[in-house]
Motif scaffolding. Structure first.
Motif, PDB file in Angstrom:
ATOM      1  N   MET A   1       0.851  -1.173   0.000  1.00  0.00           N
ATOM      2  CA  MET A   1       0.000   0.000   0.000  1.00  0.00           C
ATOM      3  C   MET A   1       0.895   1.234   0.000  1.00  0.00           C
ATOM      4  N   HIS A   2       0.502   2.194  -0.798  1.00  0.00           N
ATOM      5  CA  HIS A   2       1.276   3.423  -0.928  1.00  0.00           C
ATOM      6  C   HIS A   2       1.166   4.247   0.356  1.00  0.00           C
ATOM      7  N   GLY A   3       2.313   4.720   0.836  1.00  0.00           N
ATOM      8  CA  GLY A   3       2.367   5.490   2.070  1.00  0.00           C
ATOM      9  C   GLY A   3       1.550   6.763   2.043  1.00  0.00           C
ATOM     10  N   VAL A   4       1.359   7.354   0.855  1.00  0.00           N
ATOM     11  CA  VAL A   4       0.573   8.585   0.785  1.00  0.00           C
ATOM     12  C   VAL A   4      -0.872   8.319   1.218  1.00  0.00           C
ATOM     13  N   ILE A   5      -1.370   7.122   0.966  1.00  0.00           N
ATOM     14  CA  ILE A   5      -2.732   6.783   1.387  1.00  0.00           C
ATOM     15  C   ILE A   5      -2.786   6.654   2.908  1.00  0.00           C
ATOM     16  N   ILE A   6      -1.852   5.895   3.487  1.00  0.00           N
ATOM     17  CA  ILE A   6      -1.894   5.683   4.937  1.00  0.00           C
ATOM     18  C   ILE A   6      -1.560   6.975   5.694  1.00  0.00           C
ATOM     19  N   SER A   7      -0.630   7.771   5.189  1.00  0.00           N
ATOM     20  CA  SER A   7      -0.316   9.025   5.880  1.00  0.00           C
ATOM     21  C   SER A   7      -1.508   9.988   5.831  1.00  0.00           C
ATOM     22  N   ALA A  35       5.377   4.578  12.069  1.00  0.00           N
ATOM     23  CA  ALA A  35       5.213   5.798  11.269  1.00  0.00           C
ATOM     24  C   ALA A  35       5.025   5.406   9.801  1.00  0.00           C
ATOM     25  N   PHE A  36       4.205   6.161   9.109  1.00  0.00           N
ATOM     26  CA  PHE A  36       3.948   5.914   7.691  1.00  0.00           C
ATOM     27  C   PHE A  36       4.383   7.134   6.900  1.00  0.00           C
ATOM     28  N   ILE A  37       5.369   6.945   6.057  1.00  0.00           N
ATOM     29  CA  ILE A  37       5.957   8.022   5.276  1.00  0.00           C
ATOM     30  C   ILE A  37       5.306   8.019   3.888  1.00  0.00           C
ATOM     31  N   PRO A  38       4.863   9.185   3.412  1.00  0.00           N
ATOM     32  CA  PRO A  38       4.142   9.247   2.142  1.00  0.00           C
ATOM     33  C   PRO A  38       4.877   8.639   0.944  1.00  0.00           C
ATOM     34  N   ILE A  39       6.198   8.709   0.912  1.00  0.00           N
ATOM     35  CA  ILE A  39       6.929   8.226  -0.259  1.00  0.00           C
ATOM     36  C   ILE A  39       7.321   6.750  -0.165  1.00  0.00           C
ATOM     37  N   SER A  40       6.901   6.069   0.884  1.00  0.00           N
ATOM     38  CA  SER A  40       7.254   4.661   1.073  1.00  0.00           C
ATOM     39  C   SER A  40       6.072   3.752   0.753  1.00  0.00           C
ATOM     40  N   MET A  41       6.374   2.471   0.607  1.00  0.00           N
ATOM     41  CA  MET A  41       5.346   1.457   0.381  1.00  0.00           C
ATOM     42  C   MET A  41       5.241   0.593   1.642  1.00  0.00           C
ATOM     43  N   TYR A  42       4.023   0.121   1.932  1.00  0.00           N
ATOM     44  CA  TYR A  42       3.773  -0.685   3.120  1.00  0.00           C
ATOM     45  C   TYR A  42       2.929  -1.896   2.742  1.00  0.00           C
ATOM     46  N   PRO A  43       2.984  -2.942   3.556  1.00  0.00           N
ATOM     47  CA  PRO A  43       2.142  -4.109   3.267  1.00  0.00           C
ATOM     48  C   PRO A  43       0.655  -3.721   3.281  1.00  0.00           C
ATOM     49  N   ILE A  74      -9.352  13.488  -1.566  1.00  0.00           N
ATOM     50  CA  ILE A  74      -9.147  14.089  -2.884  1.00  0.00           C
ATOM     51  C   ILE A  74      -8.492  15.472  -2.826  1.00  0.00           C
ATOM     52  N   PRO A  75      -8.957  16.421  -2.029  1.00  0.00           N
ATOM     53  CA  PRO A  75      -8.274  17.732  -2.027  1.00  0.00           C
ATOM     54  C   PRO A  75      -6.772  17.652  -1.734  1.00  0.00           C
ATOM     55  N   PRO A  76      -6.316  16.901  -0.707  1.00  0.00           N
ATOM     56  CA  PRO A  76      -4.865  16.841  -0.517  1.00  0.00           C
ATOM     57  C   PRO A  76      -4.124  16.162  -1.671  1.00  0.00           C
ATOM     58  N   LEU A  77      -4.733  15.153  -2.278  1.00  0.00           N
ATOM     59  CA  LEU A  77      -4.080  14.494  -3.415  1.00  0.00           C
ATOM     60  C   LEU A  77      -4.045  15.405  -4.641  1.00  0.00           C
ATOM     61  N   GLU A 104      -2.024   5.463 -12.541  1.00  0.00           N
ATOM     62  CA  GLU A 104      -0.970   4.517 -12.918  1.00  0.00           C
ATOM     63  C   GLU A 104       0.391   5.218 -12.935  1.00  0.00           C
ATOM     64  N   ARG A 105       0.439   6.402 -13.499  1.00  0.00           N
ATOM     65  CA  ARG A 105       1.690   7.152 -13.618  1.00  0.00           C
ATOM     66  C   ARG A 105       2.249   7.530 -12.245  1.00  0.00           C
ATOM     67  N   VAL A 106       1.404   8.015 -11.356  1.00  0.00           N
ATOM     68  CA  VAL A 106       1.852   8.429 -10.024  1.00  0.00           C
ATOM     69  C   VAL A 106       2.332   7.229  -9.222  1.00  0.00           C
ATOM     70  N   VAL A 107       1.575   6.153  -9.226  1.00  0.00           N
ATOM     71  CA  VAL A 107       1.946   4.973  -8.442  1.00  0.00           C
ATOM     72  C   VAL A 107       3.232   4.356  -8.972  1.00  0.00           C
TER      73      VAL A 107
END
Length: 188
Positions: A1-7, A35-43, A74-77, A104-107
């Protein structure tokens, strides 16, 4: 899971339930202090465990939480990825281009091996969209919430007309996107 979602989930939880609620959810999820960092990936399991904890704490259903969070995020993204989005787009144009030109491009920019959900949006007739969600994750209500959030971001309104579960986690939503109703202030 993308860290930007969890953060962003952390920010959402703190806004909705208070700052201490995030620590409570992490503890209940078996992730104390993580801690969940936006630029990292997590299980994926980290997000699932946090969602299960949120269900337990709030008494809301998982899909209800995902849908509300999807609209909220949506607004923060949009702010974060504004450079990917042409200025002349509206909600329908944005949604029709979400999979190929944005999501797709962002992920993949963050992780070339990522397996993002496939979200295909087609316009059946003017303002009537078919939103098809396919993924190994059961996050279709996050996508549904995002449709509501995108419409609101562009000053439009989204309405769910029909929902179909095709197979497993594959769902299709038929959505109507229309101009938001004129407010009394706008009418004066």
């Amino acid at each position: 899971m993308h860290g930007v979602i969890i953060s962003n989930l952390k920010k959402y939880v703190e806004e909705k339930l208070g700052e201490e609620a995030w620590d409570t959810l992490r503890d209940k999820a078996g992730l104390p202090g993580k801690a969940f960092i936006p630029i990292s990936m997590y299980p994926d399991s980290d997000l699932e465990d946090l969602l299960a904890a949120a269900v337990e704490v709030t008494g809301q259903g998982r899909d209800e939480i995902l849908k509300d969070f999807g609209a909220w995020v949506i607004p923060p993204l949009m702010k974060m990825y504004r450079s990917f989005i042409p200025d002349d787009w509206d909600a329908v144009t944005f949604l029709k281009n979400i999979d190929d030109r944005i999501h797709e491009r962002v992920v993949r920019m963050k992780d070339a091996n990522a397996k993002p959900p496939h979200i295909n949006v087609s316009e059946i007739s003017p303002g009537l969209l078919e939103v098809e969600y396919q993924s190994h994750r059961d996050m279709s209500y996050l996508a549904l919430g995002c449709v509501y959030g995108v419409a609101e971001y562009y000053g439009q309104k989204a309405a769910l007309m029909e929902e179909k579960r095709v197979v497993g986690t594959h769902r299709t939503f038929i959505m109507r996107i229309s101009a938001a109703e004129q407010t009394q202030r706008d009418a004066v």
